[in-house]
Design a protein around this motif. Sequence first.
Motif, PDB file in Angstrom:
ATOM      1  N   GLN A   2      -7.890  60.186  24.863  1.00  9.20           N
ATOM      2  CA  GLN A   2      -9.157  60.358  25.550  1.00  9.20           C
ATOM      3  C   GLN A   2      -8.850  60.237  26.981  1.00  9.20           C
ATOM      4  N   ARG A   3      -7.920  59.112  27.391  1.00 10.37           N
ATOM      5  CA  ARG A   3      -7.681  59.074  28.886  1.00 10.37           C
ATOM      6  C   ARG A   3      -7.016  60.158  29.526  1.00 10.37           C
ATOM      7  N   VAL A   4      -6.109  60.808  28.899  1.00 12.46           N
ATOM      8  CA  VAL A   4      -5.429  61.994  29.445  1.00 12.46           C
ATOM      9  C   VAL A   4      -6.433  63.092  29.465  1.00 12.46           C
ATOM     10  N   LEU A   5      -7.211  63.293  28.393  1.00 13.88           N
ATOM     11  CA  LEU A   5      -8.132  64.425  28.436  1.00 13.88           C
ATOM     12  C   LEU A   5      -9.336  64.253  29.579  1.00 13.88           C
ATOM     13  N   THR A   6      -9.752  62.930  29.682  1.00 11.50           N
ATOM     14  CA  THR A   6     -10.521  62.681  31.019  1.00 11.50           C
ATOM     15  C   THR A   6      -9.908  62.950  32.320  1.00 11.50           C
ATOM     16  N   GLU A   7      -8.607  62.560  32.459  1.00 14.40           N
ATOM     17  CA  GLU A   7      -7.828  62.781  33.602  1.00 14.40           C
ATOM     18  C   GLU A   7      -7.681  64.549  33.758  1.00 14.40           C
ATOM     19  N   ARG A   8      -7.518  65.138  32.671  1.00 17.17           N
ATOM     20  CA  ARG A   8      -7.349  66.625  32.996  1.00 17.17           C
ATOM     21  C   ARG A   8      -8.642  67.175  33.274  1.00 17.17           C
ATOM     22  N   ALA A   9      -9.656  66.796  32.678  1.00 16.45           N
ATOM     23  CA  ALA A   9     -11.036  67.366  32.990  1.00 16.45           C
ATOM     24  C   ALA A   9     -11.479  67.106  34.402  1.00 16.45           C
ATOM     25  N   GLN A  10     -11.086  65.942  34.813  1.00 18.02           N
ATOM     26  CA  GLN A  10     -11.886  65.544  36.243  1.00 18.02           C
ATOM     27  C   GLN A  10     -10.738  66.050  37.318  1.00 18.02           C
ATOM     28  N   SER A  11      -9.357  66.482  37.057  1.00 20.08           N
ATOM     29  CA  SER A  11      -8.412  66.736  37.868  1.00 20.08           C
ATOM     30  C   SER A  11      -8.807  68.103  38.752  1.00 20.08           C
ATOM     31  N   LEU A  12      -8.680  67.896  40.173  1.00 23.51           N
ATOM     32  CA  LEU A  12      -8.859  69.108  41.253  1.00 23.51           C
ATOM     33  C   LEU A  12      -7.395  69.380  41.776  1.00 23.51           C
ATOM     34  N   HIS A  13      -6.303  68.696  41.069  1.00 25.61           N
ATOM     35  CA  HIS A  13      -5.138  69.005  41.644  1.00 25.61           C
ATOM     36  C   HIS A  13      -4.275  70.089  40.624  1.00 25.61           C
ATOM     37  N   MET A  14      -3.913  71.204  41.258  1.00 31.85           N
ATOM     38  CA  MET A  14      -3.392  72.402  40.318  1.00 31.85           C
ATOM     39  C   MET A  14      -2.113  71.880  39.546  1.00 31.85           C
ATOM     40  N   TYR A  15      -1.238  71.272  40.350  1.00 32.57           N
ATOM     41  CA  TYR A  15      -0.050  70.983  39.679  1.00 32.57           C
ATOM     42  C   TYR A  15      -0.363  69.663  38.578  1.00 32.57           C
ATOM     43  N   LYS A  16      -1.110  68.847  38.939  1.00 33.15           N
ATOM     44  CA  LYS A  16      -1.311  67.641  37.865  1.00 33.15           C
ATOM     45  C   LYS A  16      -1.912  68.430  36.621  1.00 33.15           C
ATOM     46  N   SER A  17      -2.934  69.320  37.155  1.00 34.02           N
ATOM     47  CA  SER A  17      -3.514  69.779  35.689  1.00 34.02           C
ATOM     48  C   SER A  17      -2.405  70.766  34.756  1.00 34.02           C
ATOM     49  N   MET A  18      -1.460  71.541  35.585  1.00 32.61           N
ATOM     50  CA  MET A  18      -0.471  72.175  34.786  1.00 32.61           C
ATOM     51  C   MET A  18       0.556  71.170  34.042  1.00 32.61           C
ATOM     52  N   MET A  19       0.710  70.124  34.622  1.00 33.71           N
ATOM     53  CA  MET A  19       1.487  69.170  33.852  1.00 33.71           C
ATOM     54  C   MET A  19       0.703  68.832  32.571  1.00 33.71           C
ATOM     55  N   LEU A  20      -0.415  68.418  32.815  1.00 30.09           N
ATOM     56  CA  LEU A  20      -1.103  67.570  31.740  1.00 30.09           C
ATOM     57  C   LEU A  20      -1.444  68.765  30.694  1.00 30.09           C
ATOM     58  N   ASP A  21      -1.610  70.232  31.063  1.00 28.46           N
ATOM     59  CA  ASP A  21      -1.614  71.167  30.206  1.00 28.46           C
ATOM     60  C   ASP A  21      -0.656  71.336  29.293  1.00 28.46           C
ATOM     61  N   GLY A  22       0.667  70.842  29.441  1.00 30.02           N
ATOM     62  CA  GLY A  22       1.791  71.056  29.016  1.00 30.02           C
ATOM     63  C   GLY A  22       1.793  69.995  27.625  1.00 30.02           C
ATOM     64  N   ILE A  23       1.177  68.815  27.873  1.00 27.49           N
ATOM     65  CA  ILE A  23       1.145  67.819  26.645  1.00 27.49           C
ATOM     66  C   ILE A  23      -0.135  67.675  26.080  1.00 27.49           C
ATOM     67  N   LEU A  24      -1.245  67.967  26.767  1.00 31.33           N
ATOM     68  CA  LEU A  24      -2.423  67.605  26.186  1.00 31.33           C
ATOM     69  C   LEU A  24      -2.813  68.237  24.936  1.00 31.33           C
ATOM     70  N   PRO A  25      -2.444  69.674  24.916  1.00 33.44           N
ATOM     71  CA  PRO A  25      -2.751  70.368  23.758  1.00 33.44           C
ATOM     72  C   PRO A  25      -2.163  69.716  22.291  1.00 33.44           C
ATOM     73  N   ILE A  26      -1.033  69.258  22.700  1.00 31.16           N
ATOM     74  CA  ILE A  26       0.077  68.689  21.507  1.00 31.16           C
ATOM     75  C   ILE A  26      -0.837  67.245  21.149  1.00 31.16           C
ATOM     76  N   LEU A  27      -1.221  66.671  22.227  1.00 27.30           N
ATOM     77  CA  LEU A  27      -1.681  65.198  21.732  1.00 27.30           C
ATOM     78  C   LEU A  27      -3.211  65.683  20.994  1.00 27.30           C
ATOM     79  N   ILE A  28      -3.855  66.724  21.369  1.00 29.09           N
ATOM     80  CA  ILE A  28      -5.092  66.883  20.933  1.00 29.09           C
ATOM     81  C   ILE A  28      -5.008  67.458  19.298  1.00 29.09           C
ATOM     82  N   ALA A  29      -3.881  68.193  19.103  1.00 25.01           N
ATOM     83  CA  ALA A  29      -3.579  68.691  18.045  1.00 25.01           C
ATOM     84  C   ALA A  29      -3.171  67.529  16.868  1.00 25.01           C
ATOM     85  N   MET A  30      -2.290  66.471  17.406  1.00 17.43           N
ATOM     86  CA  MET A  30      -1.748  65.271  16.606  1.00 17.43           C
ATOM     87  C   MET A  30      -3.087  64.477  16.269  1.00 17.43           C
TER      88      MET A  30
END
Length: 122
Positions: free
Chosen positions: A60-88
Amino acid sequence: MSYTFDIGDDTIWGPANSVARIFLGTVRTLSEEYRIPSGVGDDLMGMVEIDPAAFPAFVQRVLTERAQSLHMYKSMMLDGILPILIAMADRGKLGLSARTPEEGAYLEEVRARKLPMLAPSD
């Protein structure tokens, strides 16, 4: 060889060794950065236990950080792991839900992909 990520007696993911090590390192870094326990246990010879109480809060915390992020590179990095976390979390039936419309849109997009979380029993 592969790792197993388990909740109790159920294996929710069985990635290859290199994938598991990258995943574990990223989870460790995010846990430190956001100062929240990940719920991902120690690597015990390729077996990792997921704490069903702590893991959803971490995701949930990582999802919140991703949803609120305005930083392109941070969003890209979180997009690398967040789908796996959600699927798990979904595979473990841990009840992850959106708290904002942005989180809802992200969850919907990830869940529509239907990521295969291969486990040794699959």
